[in-house]
Design a protein around this motif. Sequence first.
Motif, PDB file in Angstrom:
ATOM      1  N   ALA A 173       0.825  -1.204   0.000  1.00  0.00           N
ATOM      2  CA  ALA A 173       0.000   0.000   0.000  1.00  0.00           C
ATOM      3  C   ALA A 173       0.856   1.250   0.000  1.00  0.00           C
ATOM      4  O   ALA A 173       2.037   1.219   0.346  1.00  0.00           O
ATOM      5  CB  ALA A 173      -0.910   0.005   1.229  1.00  0.00           C
ATOM      6  N   TRP A 174       0.233   2.319  -0.412  1.00  0.00           N
ATOM      7  CA  TRP A 174       0.816   3.649  -0.312  1.00  0.00           C
ATOM      8  C   TRP A 174       0.047   4.417   0.767  1.00  0.00           C
ATOM      9  O   TRP A 174      -1.192   4.404   0.785  1.00  0.00           O
ATOM     10  CB  TRP A 174       0.712   4.391  -1.629  1.00  0.00           C
ATOM     11  CG  TRP A 174       1.656   3.899  -2.678  1.00  0.00           C
ATOM     12  CD1 TRP A 174       1.407   2.984  -3.669  1.00  0.00           C
ATOM     13  CD2 TRP A 174       3.002   4.325  -2.860  1.00  0.00           C
ATOM     14  NE1 TRP A 174       2.519   2.800  -4.432  1.00  0.00           N
ATOM     15  CE2 TRP A 174       3.519   3.606  -3.973  1.00  0.00           C
ATOM     16  CE3 TRP A 174       3.842   5.221  -2.199  1.00  0.00           C
ATOM     17  CZ2 TRP A 174       4.831   3.779  -4.423  1.00  0.00           C
ATOM     18  CZ3 TRP A 174       5.135   5.397  -2.651  1.00  0.00           C
ATOM     19  CH2 TRP A 174       5.624   4.676  -3.757  1.00  0.00           C
ATOM     20  N   PHE A 175       0.803   5.075   1.604  1.00  0.00           N
ATOM     21  CA  PHE A 175       0.242   5.962   2.613  1.00  0.00           C
ATOM     22  C   PHE A 175       0.823   7.359   2.398  1.00  0.00           C
ATOM     23  O   PHE A 175       1.835   7.515   1.712  1.00  0.00           O
ATOM     24  CB  PHE A 175       0.626   5.488   4.024  1.00  0.00           C
ATOM     25  CG  PHE A 175      -0.124   4.271   4.485  1.00  0.00           C
ATOM     26  CD1 PHE A 175       0.199   3.010   4.015  1.00  0.00           C
ATOM     27  CD2 PHE A 175      -1.144   4.381   5.411  1.00  0.00           C
ATOM     28  CE1 PHE A 175      -0.489   1.887   4.442  1.00  0.00           C
ATOM     29  CE2 PHE A 175      -1.839   3.265   5.858  1.00  0.00           C
ATOM     30  CZ  PHE A 175      -1.509   2.019   5.365  1.00  0.00           C
ATOM     31  N   ARG A 176       0.206   8.341   2.990  1.00  0.00           N
ATOM     32  CA  ARG A 176       0.757   9.683   2.948  1.00  0.00           C
ATOM     33  C   ARG A 176       0.519  10.361   4.286  1.00  0.00           C
ATOM     34  O   ARG A 176      -0.410  10.033   5.017  1.00  0.00           O
ATOM     35  CB  ARG A 176       0.160  10.516   1.815  1.00  0.00           C
ATOM     36  CG  ARG A 176      -1.319  10.851   1.978  1.00  0.00           C
ATOM     37  CD  ARG A 176      -1.837  11.544   0.735  1.00  0.00           C
ATOM     38  NE  ARG A 176      -3.258  11.866   0.850  1.00  0.00           N
ATOM     39  CZ  ARG A 176      -3.997  12.296  -0.168  1.00  0.00           C
ATOM     40  NH1 ARG A 176      -3.447  12.451  -1.380  1.00  0.00           N
ATOM     41  NH2 ARG A 176      -5.268  12.580   0.017  1.00  0.00           N
ATOM     42  N   GLN A 177       1.390  11.316   4.551  1.00  0.00           N
ATOM     43  CA  GLN A 177       1.264  12.076   5.789  1.00  0.00           C
ATOM     44  C   GLN A 177       1.562  13.540   5.520  1.00  0.00           C
ATOM     45  O   GLN A 177       2.668  13.877   5.082  1.00  0.00           O
ATOM     46  CB  GLN A 177       2.199  11.530   6.866  1.00  0.00           C
ATOM     47  CG  GLN A 177       1.988  12.145   8.225  1.00  0.00           C
ATOM     48  CD  GLN A 177       2.678  11.357   9.323  1.00  0.00           C
ATOM     49  OE1 GLN A 177       3.584  10.565   9.070  1.00  0.00           O
ATOM     50  NE2 GLN A 177       2.243  11.560  10.570  1.00  0.00           N
ATOM     51  N   ALA A 178       0.570  14.372   5.760  1.00  0.00           N
ATOM     52  CA  ALA A 178       0.742  15.819   5.614  1.00  0.00           C
ATOM     53  C   ALA A 178       1.209  16.383   6.954  1.00  0.00           C
ATOM     54  O   ALA A 178       0.955  15.783   8.006  1.00  0.00           O
ATOM     55  CB  ALA A 178      -0.581  16.454   5.194  1.00  0.00           C
ATOM     56  N   PRO A 179       1.875  17.527   6.930  1.00  0.00           N
ATOM     57  CA  PRO A 179       2.343  18.130   8.178  1.00  0.00           C
ATOM     58  C   PRO A 179       1.210  18.330   9.167  1.00  0.00           C
ATOM     59  O   PRO A 179       0.157  18.869   8.823  1.00  0.00           O
ATOM     60  CB  PRO A 179       2.913  19.467   7.714  1.00  0.00           C
ATOM     61  CG  PRO A 179       3.316  19.232   6.300  1.00  0.00           C
ATOM     62  CD  PRO A 179       2.286  18.295   5.750  1.00  0.00           C
ATOM     63  N   GLY A 180       1.401  17.860  10.385  1.00  0.00           N
ATOM     64  CA  GLY A 180       0.396  18.032  11.425  1.00  0.00           C
ATOM     65  C   GLY A 180      -0.780  17.096  11.349  1.00  0.00           C
ATOM     66  O   GLY A 180      -1.720  17.212  12.136  1.00  0.00           O
ATOM     67  N   LYS A 181      -0.731  16.149  10.405  1.00  0.00           N
ATOM     68  CA  LYS A 181      -1.843  15.225  10.243  1.00  0.00           C
ATOM     69  C   LYS A 181      -1.371  13.788  10.418  1.00  0.00           C
ATOM     70  O   LYS A 181      -0.182  13.496  10.326  1.00  0.00           O
ATOM     71  CB  LYS A 181      -2.504  15.406   8.876  1.00  0.00           C
ATOM     72  CG  LYS A 181      -3.178  16.749   8.697  1.00  0.00           C
ATOM     73  CD  LYS A 181      -3.983  16.778   7.420  1.00  0.00           C
ATOM     74  CE  LYS A 181      -4.740  18.094   7.286  1.00  0.00           C
ATOM     75  NZ  LYS A 181      -5.564  18.126   6.041  1.00  0.00           N
ATOM     76  N   GLU A 182      -2.328  12.905  10.632  1.00  0.00           N
ATOM     77  CA  GLU A 182      -1.988  11.502  10.773  1.00  0.00           C
ATOM     78  C   GLU A 182      -1.713  10.872   9.411  1.00  0.00           C
ATOM     79  O   GLU A 182      -2.197  11.341   8.380  1.00  0.00           O
ATOM     80  CB  GLU A 182      -3.148  10.758  11.456  1.00  0.00           C
ATOM     81  CG  GLU A 182      -3.373  11.168  12.902  1.00  0.00           C
ATOM     82  CD  GLU A 182      -4.422  10.322  13.577  1.00  0.00           C
ATOM     83  OE1 GLU A 182      -4.616  10.487  14.794  1.00  0.00           O
ATOM     84  OE2 GLU A 182      -5.056   9.496  12.905  1.00  0.00           O
ATOM     85  N   ARG A 183      -0.940   9.820   9.444  1.00  0.00           N
ATOM     86  CA  ARG A 183      -0.681   9.081   8.218  1.00  0.00           C
ATOM     87  C   ARG A 183      -1.968   8.390   7.775  1.00  0.00           C
ATOM     88  O   ARG A 183      -2.678   7.800   8.588  1.00  0.00           O
ATOM     89  CB  ARG A 183       0.417   8.047   8.470  1.00  0.00           C
ATOM     90  CG  ARG A 183       0.992   7.429   7.239  1.00  0.00           C
ATOM     91  CD  ARG A 183       2.235   6.603   7.553  1.00  0.00           C
ATOM     92  NE  ARG A 183       3.302   7.414   8.117  1.00  0.00           N
ATOM     93  CZ  ARG A 183       4.541   6.954   8.299  1.00  0.00           C
ATOM     94  NH1 ARG A 183       4.848   5.709   7.972  1.00  0.00           N
ATOM     95  NH2 ARG A 183       5.458   7.739   8.836  1.00  0.00           N
ATOM     96  N   GLU A 184      -2.248   8.458   6.472  1.00  0.00           N
ATOM     97  CA  GLU A 184      -3.479   7.881   5.958  1.00  0.00           C
ATOM     98  C   GLU A 184      -3.210   7.000   4.750  1.00  0.00           C
ATOM     99  O   GLU A 184      -2.303   7.262   3.958  1.00  0.00           O
ATOM    100  CB  GLU A 184      -4.462   8.986   5.564  1.00  0.00           C
ATOM    101  CG  GLU A 184      -3.975   9.896   4.465  1.00  0.00           C
ATOM    102  CD  GLU A 184      -5.026  10.905   4.012  1.00  0.00           C
ATOM    103  OE1 GLU A 184      -6.166  10.855   4.509  1.00  0.00           O
ATOM    104  OE2 GLU A 184      -4.701  11.729   3.136  1.00  0.00           O
ATOM    105  N   GLY A 185      -4.040   5.978   4.607  1.00  0.00           N
ATOM    106  CA  GLY A 185      -3.919   5.096   3.465  1.00  0.00           C
ATOM    107  C   GLY A 185      -4.407   5.772   2.199  1.00  0.00           C
ATOM    108  O   GLY A 185      -5.429   6.461   2.199  1.00  0.00           O
ATOM    109  N   VAL A 186      -3.676   5.581   1.131  1.00  0.00           N
ATOM    110  CA  VAL A 186      -4.017   6.169  -0.164  1.00  0.00           C
ATOM    111  C   VAL A 186      -4.522   5.089  -1.119  1.00  0.00           C
ATOM    112  O   VAL A 186      -5.582   5.232  -1.730  1.00  0.00           O
ATOM    113  CB  VAL A 186      -2.805   6.889  -0.771  1.00  0.00           C
ATOM    114  CG1 VAL A 186      -3.130   7.406  -2.160  1.00  0.00           C
ATOM    115  CG2 VAL A 186      -2.348   8.023   0.138  1.00  0.00           C
ATOM    116  N   ALA A 187      -3.754   4.011  -1.257  1.00  0.00           N
ATOM    117  CA  ALA A 187      -4.131   2.932  -2.171  1.00  0.00           C
ATOM    118  C   ALA A 187      -3.400   1.662  -1.776  1.00  0.00           C
ATOM    119  O   ALA A 187      -2.312   1.721  -1.196  1.00  0.00           O
ATOM    120  CB  ALA A 187      -3.791   3.298  -3.614  1.00  0.00           C
TER     121      ALA A 187
END
Length: 125
Positions: A35-49
Amino acid sequence: QAQLVESGGGSAQAGSSLKLTCIVSGNTGGYNYMAWFRQAPGKEREGVAGIHLDYLDTDYADSVKGRFAISRDNTKNTVYLEMNSLKPEDTGTYYCAKGPYGNGPWWSISKYGYWGQGTQVTVSS
Protein backbone atom coordinates in the motif's frame (compact mmCIF):
# COMPACT_ATOMS: atom_id res chain seq x y z
CA GLN A 1 16.91 -7.31 5.97
CA ALA A 2 14.05 -6.20 3.74
CA GLN A 3 14.11 -2.71 2.35
CA LEU A 4 11.49 -0.56 0.63
CA VAL A 5 12.70 2.44 -1.31
CA GLU A 6 10.38 5.08 -2.72
CA SER A 7 11.19 7.51 -5.50
CA GLY A 8 9.43 9.85 -7.90
CA GLY A 9 8.27 12.55 -5.55
CA GLY A 10 8.78 16.21 -6.21
CA SER A 11 6.97 19.47 -6.83
CA ALA A 12 4.01 19.67 -9.16
CA GLN A 13 1.34 22.10 -10.21
CA ALA A 14 -2.27 21.40 -9.44
CA GLY A 15 -3.82 19.39 -12.24
CA SER A 16 -0.59 17.73 -13.25
CA SER A 17 0.69 14.20 -12.67
CA LEU A 18 3.42 12.36 -10.82
CA LYS A 19 4.33 8.70 -10.67
CA LEU A 20 5.82 7.18 -7.54
CA THR A 21 7.84 3.98 -7.48
CA CYS A 22 8.52 1.62 -4.60
CA ILE A 23 11.17 -1.07 -5.00
CA VAL A 24 11.27 -3.92 -2.52
CA SER A 25 14.43 -5.88 -1.79
CA GLY A 26 15.19 -8.61 0.69
CA ASN A 27 12.97 -11.20 2.28
CA THR A 28 9.56 -9.99 3.46
CA GLY A 29 8.24 -13.42 4.32
CA GLY A 30 4.76 -14.28 3.11
CA TYR A 31 3.51 -10.71 3.01
CA ASN A 32 1.38 -10.32 -0.10
CA TYR A 33 -0.16 -6.88 0.07
CA MET A 34 1.34 -3.47 -0.52
CA ALA A 35 0.00 0.00 0.00
CA TRP A 36 0.82 3.65 -0.31
CA PHE A 37 0.24 5.96 2.61
CA ARG A 38 0.76 9.68 2.95
CA GLN A 39 1.26 12.08 5.79
CA ALA A 40 0.74 15.82 5.61
CA PRO A 41 2.34 18.13 8.18
CA GLY A 42 0.40 18.03 11.43
CA LYS A 43 -1.84 15.22 10.24
CA GLU A 44 -1.99 11.50 10.77
CA ARG A 45 -0.68 9.08 8.22
CA GLU A 46 -3.48 7.88 5.96
CA GLY A 47 -3.92 5.10 3.46
CA VAL A 48 -4.02 6.17 -0.16
CA ALA A 49 -4.13 2.93 -2.17
CA GLY A 50 -3.39 -0.76 -1.79
CA ILE A 51 -2.84 -3.74 -4.04
CA HIS A 52 -2.74 -7.50 -3.65
CA LEU A 53 0.45 -8.98 -5.03
CA ASP A 54 -1.13 -12.20 -6.28
CA TYR A 55 -4.56 -11.08 -7.45
CA LEU A 56 -6.06 -8.03 -9.13
CA ASP A 57 -7.58 -6.59 -5.97
CA THR A 58 -6.95 -2.91 -5.42
CA ASP A 59 -8.21 -0.47 -2.81
CA TYR A 60 -8.37 3.31 -2.78
CA ALA A 61 -9.16 6.08 -0.37
CA ASP A 62 -12.26 7.98 -1.42
CA SER A 63 -10.19 11.15 -1.77
CA VAL A 64 -8.11 9.70 -4.60
CA LYS A 65 -10.55 7.41 -6.43
CA GLY A 66 -10.61 8.19 -10.11
CA ARG A 67 -7.38 10.19 -9.91
CA PHE A 68 -4.75 7.77 -8.60
CA ALA A 69 -3.91 4.30 -9.83
CA ILE A 70 -1.83 1.68 -8.05
CA SER A 71 -0.09 -1.04 -10.03
CA ARG A 72 2.67 -3.58 -9.60
CA ASP A 73 5.35 -5.43 -11.48
CA ASN A 74 6.16 -8.58 -9.54
CA THR A 75 9.10 -9.37 -11.82
CA LYS A 76 10.73 -6.19 -10.59
CA ASN A 77 9.43 -6.31 -7.00
CA THR A 78 8.01 -2.88 -7.68
CA VAL A 79 4.77 -1.08 -6.93
CA TYR A 80 3.75 2.17 -8.56
CA LEU A 81 1.36 4.97 -7.75
CA GLU A 82 0.24 7.03 -10.72
CA MET A 83 -1.15 10.31 -9.44
CA ASN A 84 -3.21 12.41 -11.84
CA SER A 85 -5.19 15.62 -11.47
CA LEU A 86 -3.12 16.48 -8.44
CA LYS A 87 -4.55 18.84 -5.84
CA PRO A 88 -2.78 20.91 -3.18
CA GLU A 89 -4.35 18.63 -0.56
CA ASP A 90 -2.36 15.73 -2.01
CA THR A 91 0.76 17.32 -0.57
CA GLY A 92 2.62 15.17 1.92
CA THR A 93 5.24 12.53 2.42
CA TYR A 94 4.30 9.34 0.63
CA TYR A 95 5.30 5.98 2.05
CA CYS A 96 5.01 2.50 0.67
CA ALA A 97 4.36 -0.39 3.00
CA LYS A 98 4.14 -4.17 2.83
CA GLY A 99 2.06 -6.48 4.95
CA PRO A 100 -0.28 -9.46 4.90
CA TYR A 101 -3.53 -9.47 2.99
CA GLY A 102 -6.37 -9.47 5.49
CA ASN A 103 -5.48 -9.10 9.16
CA GLY A 104 -7.48 -5.88 9.31
CA PRO A 105 -8.51 -3.14 6.89
CA TRP A 106 -5.98 -2.24 4.21
CA TRP A 107 -5.66 1.31 5.54
CA SER A 108 -4.68 0.19 9.03
CA ILE A 109 -1.10 1.24 9.74
CA SER A 110 -0.55 -1.53 12.28
CA LYS A 111 -1.13 -4.14 9.58
CA TYR A 112 2.17 -3.43 7.83
CA GLY A 113 5.49 -4.85 8.86
CA TYR A 114 7.72 -3.04 6.40
CA TRP A 115 7.89 0.63 5.49
CA GLY A 116 9.92 2.80 3.22
CA GLN A 117 11.52 6.08 4.24
CA GLY A 118 9.10 8.19 2.22
CA THR A 119 9.22 10.58 -0.71
CA GLN A 120 7.93 14.14 -0.58
CA VAL A 121 5.16 15.34 -2.88
CA THR A 122 4.33 19.03 -2.97
CA VAL A 123 1.44 20.30 -5.07
CA SER A 124 1.02 24.00 -5.58
CA SER A 125 -2.07 25.78 -6.82
